[in-house]
Design an enzyme around this catalytic site. Structure first.
Site, short mmCIF file in Angstrom:
data_model
loop_
_atom_site.label_atom_id
_atom_site.label_comp_id
_atom_site.label_asym_id
_atom_site.label_seq_id
_atom_site.Cartn_x
_atom_site.Cartn_y
_atom_site.Cartn_z
NE ARG A 40 -3.60 2.26 2.69
CZ ARG A 40 -4.73 2.68 2.11
NH1 ARG A 40 -5.27 1.95 1.15
NH2 ARG A 40 -5.30 3.81 2.47
CB VAL A 73 -5.10 5.94 -1.44
CG1 VAL A 73 -5.04 4.42 -1.32
CG2 VAL A 73 -4.14 6.42 -2.52
CB SER A 74 -10.74 4.27 -0.56
OG SER A 74 -11.31 4.99 -1.62
CB ALA A 75 -10.29 4.00 4.73
CD GLN A 79 -8.54 0.95 -0.96
OE1 GLN A 79 -7.76 0.75 -0.03
NE2 GLN A 79 -8.16 1.46 -2.11
#
Length: 414
Positions: A40, A73-75, A79
């Protein structure tokens, strides 16, 4: 030193994934393996390692001129939940609307070498960033497309799954025209101001929900953008947000908070950490003159005490209103209603009745959400709250026990 205090990305990745498994967000071994594999930090260089791997935190990657995030960038928990909803299998053709890079990489792990992933975004900064980061991380086989997703993907063929990672007010035909029969669309859909990640299965020309989860995303840009309307009712301190519709006489609410407050407590209680997403959706579908109240934290005088100062359920009645409140109890909390205006008690009682109806009949229930073409006649829709948008008629349909078998319609904002 704990796992979450280390600067080792592999340790942080393991700790984050373990947390999501413990919390019940990651349910399948396939999604778990993808989260343990994809780095990530490679897709969130704007954040330090610990923030990049915080299970419940998004990482903003672009803001507008007002400092509001327009790409992120989504949590990880969001996701993971959407990937579980999607049920992506090896060899599938999948599409992502809204590019960040990390989610596309997770999808690439899920489809494997025999599948394909395409991610689309309207912003060249976003697609350029995604292309660079995906290449650097070894996912150069993921296709990145610069386009307005409202119009779909040219020559993309059919896809088995589409995941939308931006907040959508509507579902354009392009998202389903290229979806295989029986395919699945997972979309953060805004309905009367409430956003839910809805997993829809295609059934002919309609979509039928399999699940709906609470979520929050940056809003759609381009042709699919839809701006909610804000009515300020006490300077800039208190605003009423309307996703659909508008009061017939908004000036009637002038001075409403100068009247005495009526308080009613419902006997409806909630335990600590108990989810109440069904309650919010019930009220949004059961109430006609519905909106959300927001209180500016910098201007908050403490005059009102809503349950949620960012987006609180509110019922209007001409020159009066009532909103959802909460107070602590030994067992958790009790819901109540605060009413203002000449008809404060009547409007408060209406909101109380719907809260008690939810508690009595629907506390353990979730609605089925349908999406029909906007041209579908009322008579051909299932019973429930009908929200007519540009492309779709969304129906929020609850179990019929204790529910009047009729549809209530909200027309699209002109």
């Amino acid at each position: 030193m704990t796992d979450l205090e280390t600067a080792d990305p592999q340790v942080l990745r393991t700790a984050m994934t373990d947390q999501l498994v413990r919390e019940g967000t990651i349910l399948s071994t396939r999604v778990e393996a993808a989260f343990r594999t994809v780095a990530r930090e490679a897709f969130a260089p704007e954040a330090d390692l610990r923030r990049a791997y915080a299970a419940h935190d998004a990482v903003s990657t672009k803001v507008n001129e007002h400092g509001i995030s327009i790409s992120s960038v989504s949590a990880p928990d969001v996701q993971a939940r959407m990937l579980e909803q999607a049920g992506i299998e090896s060899g599938m053709r999948v599409c992502e609307v809204g590019s960040g890079g990390y989610n596309a990489a997770l999808m690439a792990e899920l489809v494997g070498p025999d599948g394909s992933v395409v991610t689309i975004d309207i912003d060249p900064d976003v697609t350029g960033r995604a292309r660079t980061l995906l290449d650097a991380a070894g996912y150069d086989h993921v296709q990145v497309v610069l386009a307005d997703a409202e119009n779909g993907l040219t020559d993309a063929g059919t896809v088995d799954r589409t995941i939308v990672t931006v907040g959508a007010w509507d579902i354009p035909p392009a998202w389903t025209d290229q979806l295989a029969e029986g395919g699945r669309l997972v979309v953060p859909l805004r309905m009367r101001g409430l956003t839910r990640s809805v997993a829809f299965d295609r059934d002919g020309d309609r979509l039928v929900s399999r699940s709906a989860e609470v979520c929050g995303f940056v809003t759609m840009q381009g042709e699919g953008k839809h701006q909610e309307r804000l009515l300020l009712v006490r300077g800039k301190e208190i605003g009423l947000r309307f996703d659909d519709g508008w009061p017939a006489d908004p000036d009637a609410l002038n001075g409403v908070f100068d009247t005495d407050r009526v308080e009613t407590w419902t006997g409806v209680t909630v335990a600590p950490a108990e989810p109440i997403k069904g309650m919010q959706m019930w009220l949004a579908s059961a109430l006609d003159d519905f909106c959300l109240m927001s209180v500016d934290p910098d201007l908050d005088t403490g005059l009102v005490a809503p349950q949620n100062k960012r987006a609180n359920i509110t019922l209007l009645d001409g020159n009066s209103l009532a909103y959802l409140a909460i107070r602590r109890t030994e067992a958790g909390a009790e819901f109540g209603v605060h009413g203002y205006g000449p008809n404060a008690k009547a409007v408060a009682d209406s909101l109380v009745r719907e809260l008690q109806t939810w508690d009595r009949d629907y506390r353990q229930a979730e609605p089925v959400i349908y999406a029909y073409p906007a041209s579908t006649p009322e008579a051909d829709l299932p019973a429930g709250r009908v929200i007519t948008k540009r492309h779709r008629r969304i129906v929020i349909s609850w179990p019929h026990e204790g529910q009047a078998n009729k549809s209530t319609t909200i027309e699209k904002e002109k």
